[in-house]
Design a protein around this motif. Structure first.
Motif, PDB file in Angstrom:
ATOM      1  N   LEU A  60      28.814  53.922  70.160  1.00  0.00           N
ATOM      2  CA  LEU A  60      28.642  54.468  71.511  1.00  0.00           C
ATOM      3  C   LEU A  60      27.259  55.123  71.577  1.00  0.00           C
ATOM      4  CD1 LEU A  60      30.519  54.618  73.985  1.00  0.00           C
ATOM      5  CD2 LEU A  60      31.148  56.911  73.255  1.00  0.00           C
ATOM      6  N   LEU A  61      26.301  54.371  72.132  1.00  0.00           N
ATOM      7  CA  LEU A  61      24.903  54.777  71.991  1.00  0.00           C
ATOM      8  C   LEU A  61      24.310  55.408  73.251  1.00  0.00           C
ATOM      9  CD1 LEU A  61      23.654  51.602  70.061  1.00  0.00           C
ATOM     10  CD2 LEU A  61      24.151  53.856  69.119  1.00  0.00           C
ATOM     11  N   ALA A  62      25.116  55.560  74.312  1.00  0.00           N
ATOM     12  CA  ALA A  62      24.565  56.022  75.593  1.00  0.00           C
ATOM     13  C   ALA A  62      23.753  57.297  75.403  1.00  0.00           C
ATOM     14  CB  ALA A  62      25.706  56.265  76.568  1.00  0.00           C
ATOM     15  N   PRO A  63      22.418  57.247  75.656  1.00  0.00           N
ATOM     16  CA  PRO A  63      21.590  58.429  75.380  1.00  0.00           C
ATOM     17  C   PRO A  63      21.965  59.606  76.266  1.00  0.00           C
ATOM     18  CG  PRO A  63      20.293  56.690  76.455  1.00  0.00           C
ATOM     19  CD  PRO A  63      21.638  56.120  76.175  1.00  0.00           C
ATOM     20  N   GLN A  64      22.500  59.313  77.482  1.00  0.00           N
ATOM     21  CA  GLN A  64      22.797  60.422  78.398  1.00  0.00           C
ATOM     22  C   GLN A  64      24.187  61.022  78.201  1.00  0.00           C
ATOM     23  OE1 GLN A  64      22.052  57.610  81.518  1.00  0.00           O
ATOM     24  NE2 GLN A  64      20.639  59.026  82.512  1.00  0.00           N
ATOM     25  N   LEU A  65      24.938  60.530  77.212  1.00  0.00           N
ATOM     26  CA  LEU A  65      26.304  61.022  77.039  1.00  0.00           C
ATOM     27  C   LEU A  65      26.306  62.548  76.886  1.00  0.00           C
ATOM     28  CD1 LEU A  65      29.278  60.023  76.633  1.00  0.00           C
ATOM     29  CD2 LEU A  65      28.857  60.231  74.167  1.00  0.00           C
ATOM     30  N   ALA A  66      27.070  63.239  77.755  1.00  0.00           N
ATOM     31  CA  ALA A  66      27.054  64.704  77.739  1.00  0.00           C
ATOM     32  C   ALA A  66      28.380  65.292  77.264  1.00  0.00           C
ATOM     33  CB  ALA A  66      26.739  65.227  79.141  1.00  0.00           C
ATOM     34  N   ALA A  67      29.472  64.569  77.466  1.00  0.00           N
ATOM     35  CA  ALA A  67      30.792  65.041  77.014  1.00  0.00           C
ATOM     36  C   ALA A  67      31.777  63.899  77.149  1.00  0.00           C
ATOM     37  CB  ALA A  67      31.266  66.229  77.853  1.00  0.00           C
ATOM     38  N   VAL A  68      32.888  64.011  76.416  1.00  0.00           N
ATOM     39  CA  VAL A  68      33.976  63.029  76.544  1.00  0.00           C
ATOM     40  C   VAL A  68      35.275  63.814  76.652  1.00  0.00           C
ATOM     41  CG1 VAL A  68      35.277  61.188  75.395  1.00  0.00           C
ATOM     42  CG2 VAL A  68      32.786  61.272  75.159  1.00  0.00           C
ATOM     43  N   LEU A  69      36.063  63.496  77.673  1.00  0.00           N
ATOM     44  CA  LEU A  69      37.423  64.035  77.714  1.00  0.00           C
ATOM     45  C   LEU A  69      38.310  63.004  77.034  1.00  0.00           C
ATOM     46  CD1 LEU A  69      39.330  65.960  80.304  1.00  0.00           C
ATOM     47  CD2 LEU A  69      40.322  63.803  79.610  1.00  0.00           C
ATOM     48  N   GLU A  70      38.921  63.432  75.924  1.00  0.00           N
ATOM     49  CA  GLU A  70      39.829  62.535  75.207  1.00  0.00           C
ATOM     50  C   GLU A  70      41.256  62.852  75.628  1.00  0.00           C
ATOM     51  OE1 GLU A  70      40.540  60.859  70.764  1.00  0.00           O
ATOM     52  OE2 GLU A  70      40.268  63.016  70.936  1.00  0.00           O
ATOM     53  N   SER A  71      41.937  61.844  76.151  1.00  0.00           N
ATOM     54  CA  SER A  71      43.334  62.019  76.558  1.00  0.00           C
ATOM     55  C   SER A  71      44.192  61.144  75.665  1.00  0.00           C
ATOM     56  CB  SER A  71      43.483  61.599  78.028  1.00  0.00           C
ATOM     57  OG  SER A  71      44.839  61.531  78.375  1.00  0.00           O
ATOM     58  N   SER A  72      45.236  61.731  75.080  1.00  0.00           N
ATOM     59  CA  SER A  72      46.010  60.965  74.092  1.00  0.00           C
ATOM     60  C   SER A  72      47.182  60.214  74.724  1.00  0.00           C
ATOM     61  CB  SER A  72      46.545  61.922  73.016  1.00  0.00           C
ATOM     62  OG  SER A  72      47.360  62.899  73.642  1.00  0.00           O
ATOM     63  N   GLY A  73      47.462  60.478  76.009  1.00  0.00           N
ATOM     64  CA  GLY A  73      48.710  59.971  76.587  1.00  0.00           C
ATOM     65  C   GLY A  73      48.706  58.516  77.000  1.00  0.00           C
ATOM     66  N   GLU A  74      47.520  57.937  77.216  1.00  0.00           N
ATOM     67  CA  GLU A  74      47.453  56.590  77.775  1.00  0.00           C
ATOM     68  C   GLU A  74      47.846  55.522  76.760  1.00  0.00           C
ATOM     69  OE1 GLU A  74      45.510  59.027  78.552  1.00  0.00           O
ATOM     70  OE2 GLU A  74      45.234  58.927  80.707  1.00  0.00           O
TER      71      GLU A  74
END
Ligand SMILES: Cc1cc2nc3c(=O)[nH]c(=O)nc-3n(C[C@H](O)[C@H](O)[C@H](O)COP(=O)(O)OP(=O)(O)OC[C@H]3O[C@@H](n4cnc5c(N)ncnc54)[C@H](O)[C@@H]3O)c2cc1C
Length: 383
Positions: free
Chosen positions: A132-146
């Motif tokens: 996951l190389l996106a230079p602008q990545l600022a945060a990730v919300l990880e949801s375990s339910g899906e």
């Protein structure tokens, strides 16, 4: 000679063998009813096999849709093994690249909908998924339910399991033309059932057409792509800023207003075509990627390259990699209404019409089937 599948009298006839019809049939056999499912097509061909197979929880509208999604996800899990349905992957990574999108994720984390979710920094996310190389990545919300199923396999397997294990009769290649319980007039002759649930998907000009005119229904057309295996495994389904601005569980939070303003300035073409990004992965590594939203009473059947390009641009921005080659394209349509996510109507005490009008039937269908069967059995229509 095998017995005619539609002879005799059924406790329940379900019109439509998409996910909503099959979910209703499951709820009915669990209540020990004798069930027949009737569909005009030879095999499932509607929205239920054209979708991502993505059972989403976070992002569903706060309140009843969110609760329905959690219940439906539990049912998918409960039946998957028995029905031979593979859970291809689990979880969601909602990626954010703008500070305004991060603000929405932070606000989301303060709600009850954050159950099972956590925020990852870009460094944590890259440790888990170095591709996951996106230079602008600022945060990730990880949801375990899906979770994700491969709908084109899951729907036929669910139907086969209902038939083989639960004794549900299926009458395919058969249109239901009129209903006057206990009589159903079909293109293959009469069927008799004490109750009927009509799950017609986006066909609202057929059964009960006049009644359905009161609901201001329209159709939504979506463009979908399959890309070849990128050579690595996604950690979860992946979405991006455009999804944060669109999915009601996030987009209806007050914190979403600045993000929507910025998206309108920076990605007006994507908004004009209702483009947002969902990326899910199949067992062979290929990626199902979409989608767009065009609304019309009869959407045209044509897939526009310019719209696919907008989807692929968002893929580039969110993942930071060049999209692998496109190996398949298709469109799908679903029923849409601006004033409700689900329509459940009762033309008579023994009949229900059920239409999911927000494009979330794979995520909420099992809970809706249970609600509909409870409502039908509560009305005192007992055989
Ligand atoms: C491209 C796309 C992507 C999507 N992605 C997702 C996703 O990832 N997650 C999610 O939760 N939802 C998703 N959705 C929405 C979801 O697929 C739908 O909400 C759901 O499939 C609707 O199911 P259904 O059973 O109502 O309709 P359908 O699957 O369309 O089934 C309706 C059935 O009724 C039959 N029928 C209608 N009238 C008659 C009649 N008179 N007689 C006999 N048969 C009849 C039709 O032949 C059809 O088989 C997506 C939809 C699309 C199009």
């Amino acid at each position: 000679m095998p017995a005619n599948p539609c002879s005799g009298r059924f406790d329940l006839a379900v019109v439509g063998a998409g996910i909503i019809g099959l979910a209703t049939a499951l709820a009915a056999v669990q209540r020990r009813l004798k069930v027949i499912v009737i569909d005009r097509d030879a095999q499932a061909n509607g929205a239920s096999v054209r979708n991502f197979g993505f059972v989403t929880i976070s992002g569903q509208q706060r309140g009843s849709m969110w609760a329905r999604a959690r219940r439906s996800r539990d049912v998918w899990r409960e039946i998957a093994d028995a029905a031979g349905i593979a859970i291809v992957h689990t979880g969601l990574w909602m990626t954010a690249r703008r500070p305004e999108a991060v603000g929405v994720l932070e606000a989301f984390m303060t709600t009850e909908m954050a159950d099972g979710c956590r925020l990852l920094t870009p460094a944590e996310a890259r440790r888990r998924c170095p591709q996951l190389l996106a230079p602008q990545l600022a945060a990730v919300l990880e949801s375990s339910g899906e979770l994700r199923v491969e709908s084109r396999q899951a729907i036929p397997r669910l139907a086969a399991w209902l038939a083989g294990t639960h004794g549900v009769s299926f009458l395919r290649d058969t249109a239901v033309l009129a209903i006057d319980t206990p009589d159903l007039q079909t293109s293959s002759g009469s069927v008799h059932a004490d109750r009927v649930v009509v799950c017609p998907g986006d066909d609202f000009n057929g059964l009960y057409a006049q009644r359905l005119q009161a609901y201001a229904l329209t159709r939504c057309k979506l463009q979908m792509l399959r890309l070849s295996d990128p050579g690595f495994r996604l950690p979860a389904a992946l979405m991006s800023d455009l999804g944060i601005g669109r999915y009601p569980g996030y987009a209806e939070l007050p914190a979403a207003a600045p993000l929507k303003e910025r998206l309108a300035l920076e990605q007006p073409q994507q908004l004009a075509h209702g483009v947002h990004l969902i990326v899910v992965q199949s067992a062979d590594g290929s990626l199902v990627v979409g989608d767009s939203h065009h609304y019309a009473d009869t959407p045209d059947p044509f897939s526009q390259q310019a719209v696919d390009d907008l989807i692929l641009d968002e893929f580039r921005l969110a993942l930071g990699i060049e999209p692998p080659p496109v190996v398949e394209r298709w469109i799908g349509t679903y029923a849409s209404a601006s004033d409700r996510p689900v329509l459940i109507d009762a033309p008579s005490p023994s009949v229900r019409i059920v239409i999911v009008t927000c494009g979330a039937g794979a995520s909420t269908g099992f809970a809706i089937g249970e609600e509909v069967m409870n409502s039908l059995l509560d009305t005192g229509v007992h055989a």
